[in-house]
Scaffold this motif. Structure first.
Motif, PDB file in Angstrom:
ATOM      1  N   PRO A  25      10.329   9.453   2.160  1.00 37.53           N
ATOM      2  CA  PRO A  25      10.388   8.390   3.176  1.00 37.53           C
ATOM      3  C   PRO A  25      11.772   8.138   3.747  1.00 37.53           C
ATOM      4  CG  PRO A  25      10.458   7.409   1.007  1.00 37.53           C
ATOM      5  CD  PRO A  25      10.375   8.906   0.795  1.00 37.53           C
ATOM      6  N   SER A  26      12.774   8.928   3.372  1.00 36.12           N
ATOM      7  CA  SER A  26      14.154   8.568   3.724  1.00 36.12           C
ATOM      8  C   SER A  26      14.393   8.515   5.230  1.00 36.12           C
ATOM      9  CB  SER A  26      15.135   9.543   3.074  1.00 36.12           C
ATOM     10  OG  SER A  26      14.860  10.880   3.466  1.00 36.12           O
ATOM     11  N   THR A  47       0.831  -1.209   0.000  1.00 40.51           N
ATOM     12  CA  THR A  47       0.000   0.000   0.000  1.00 40.51           C
ATOM     13  C   THR A  47       0.862   1.254   0.000  1.00 40.51           C
ATOM     14  OG1 THR A  47      -1.753  -1.170   1.206  1.00 40.51           O
ATOM     15  CG2 THR A  47      -1.815   1.234   1.228  1.00 40.51           C
ATOM     16  N   SER A  48       1.944   1.239   0.770  1.00 50.24           N
ATOM     17  CA  SER A  48       2.847   2.388   0.830  1.00 50.24           C
ATOM     18  C   SER A  48       3.514   2.630  -0.514  1.00 50.24           C
ATOM     19  CB  SER A  48       3.900   2.168   1.915  1.00 50.24           C
ATOM     20  OG  SER A  48       3.306   2.004   3.181  1.00 50.24           O
ATOM     21  N   VAL A  49       3.939   1.558  -1.173  1.00 56.64           N
ATOM     22  CA  VAL A  49       4.571   1.689  -2.491  1.00 56.64           C
ATOM     23  C   VAL A  49       3.584   2.277  -3.494  1.00 56.64           C
ATOM     24  CG1 VAL A  49       5.516   0.385  -4.436  1.00 56.64           C
ATOM     25  CG2 VAL A  49       6.273  -0.124  -2.120  1.00 56.64           C
ATOM     26  N   ALA A  59      12.943   5.910  -3.854  1.00 55.48           N
ATOM     27  CA  ALA A  59      12.006   5.877  -2.725  1.00 55.48           C
ATOM     28  C   ALA A  59      11.200   4.586  -2.727  1.00 55.48           C
ATOM     29  CB  ALA A  59      11.075   7.086  -2.791  1.00 55.48           C
ATOM     30  N   LEU A  60      10.779   4.136  -3.897  1.00 57.32           N
ATOM     31  CA  LEU A  60       9.974   2.914  -3.984  1.00 57.32           C
ATOM     32  C   LEU A  60      10.781   1.692  -3.559  1.00 57.32           C
ATOM     33  CD1 LEU A  60       8.079   3.546  -7.351  1.00 57.32           C
ATOM     34  CD2 LEU A  60       7.276   3.959  -5.021  1.00 57.32           C
ATOM     35  N   VAL A  61      12.030   1.619  -3.974  1.00 61.76           N
ATOM     36  CA  VAL A  61      12.887   0.483  -3.589  1.00 61.76           C
ATOM     37  C   VAL A  61      13.148   0.497  -2.087  1.00 61.76           C
ATOM     38  CG1 VAL A  61      15.185  -0.520  -3.829  1.00 61.76           C
ATOM     39  CG2 VAL A  61      13.956   0.261  -5.854  1.00 61.76           C
TER      40      VAL A  61
END
Length: 256
Positions: A156-157, A39-41, A95-97
């Motif tokens: 998200p880092s 869901t976050s991705v 960010a996705l990875v």
């Protein structure tokens, strides 16, 4: 061959328990093991697509952009969504990875709610630090220039770094956790910007949270062990498992 074998043993000690937990979770439930991560991705990818549209840029900024100059209540309301808004100066695939690997591992190993709590604690710590740093000014050790108050702070880092450090603490992957911390320190030394210092603030907050939560998790087990071994404390032997069968209507089985 001996150095190779020693390196292999060190790698198994460092990552074996963590990798085994992740592998078992994925083998048992596959993608159903990481619904929060997926869901976050998807949410991050969606927000990236929307903010790159002429009509969506302002919407995403209004709902998820955090700046140190904003009122605190407004920044805190936007902080949860800001975690999923990719930073404008970084590629979205990065960010996705990060979310897929770190959040996915943490969701299997820690559970989705604990992962979310840790991620938001790390993000809020970075958000609050930005205000403190601007207030300290550029001359302080942890200070920031006044111009950083207008920097849009999203991505998200900080959450990824905080969650990674927490998982390393729980699974005693000390070398990996130390490597993450050292990498963030080097980032600040070579690129002294808001994002780098927010990462250090996130790590500091998560280390405190790790000490509190991991310590709390250990104490109930100790108390439980003390209660269970109390009856057998005379001999010092562990409790004996027994198989008791009672005939008739009251028949039951017991392993205690």
């Amino acid at each position: 061959m001996r150095p190779v074998r020693a390196l292999g043993r060190a790698a198994r000690r460092e990552w074996g328990p963590l990798a085994g937990t992740v592998r078992a979770g994925l083998a048992a439930s596959r993608l159903r093991a990481v619904p929060m991560t997926l869901t976050s991705v998807c949410l991050t990818a969606l927000l990236h697509a929307v903010q790159n549209q002429s009509w969506g840029f302002g919407v995403v900024r209004e709902l998820g952009a955090v700046r140190a100059e904003d009122p605190l209540w407004q920044a805190l309301l936007r902080t949860p969504l800001s975690l999923f808004v990719p930073a404008p100066d970084l590629p979205v695939w990065g960010a996705l990875v990060q979310i897929l690997v770190v959040f996915g591992s943490a969701e299997i190993c820690l559970g989705r709610w604990r992962t979310l709590v840790i991620a938001h604690v790390a993000t809020v710590a970075g958000t609050l630090y930005a205000r403190i740093g601007v207030a300290l000014g550029p001359d302080g050790l942890f200070g920031l220039p006044a111009s950083d108050a207008r920097v849009v702070d999203t991505g998200p880092s900080a959450a990824v770094v905080g969650v990674a450090v927490y998982v390393c603490c729980v699974y005693r992957a000390w070398f990996t956790g130390a490597l993450v911390v050292v990498a963030m320190v080097v980032e600040v030394l070579f690129k002294n910007n808001l994002a780098g210092k927010e990462h250090l603030a996130a790590i500091a907050a998560v280390l405190v949270l790790c000490a509190v939560m991991v310590g709390r998790d250990r104490h109930p087990r100790r108390r439980d062990q003390g209660l269970r071994t109390g009856a057998g404390a005379r001999s010092g032997a562990p409790p004996i498992r027994s198989w008791n069968l009672r005939r008739g209507p009251a028949q039951r089985t017991s392993w205690w």
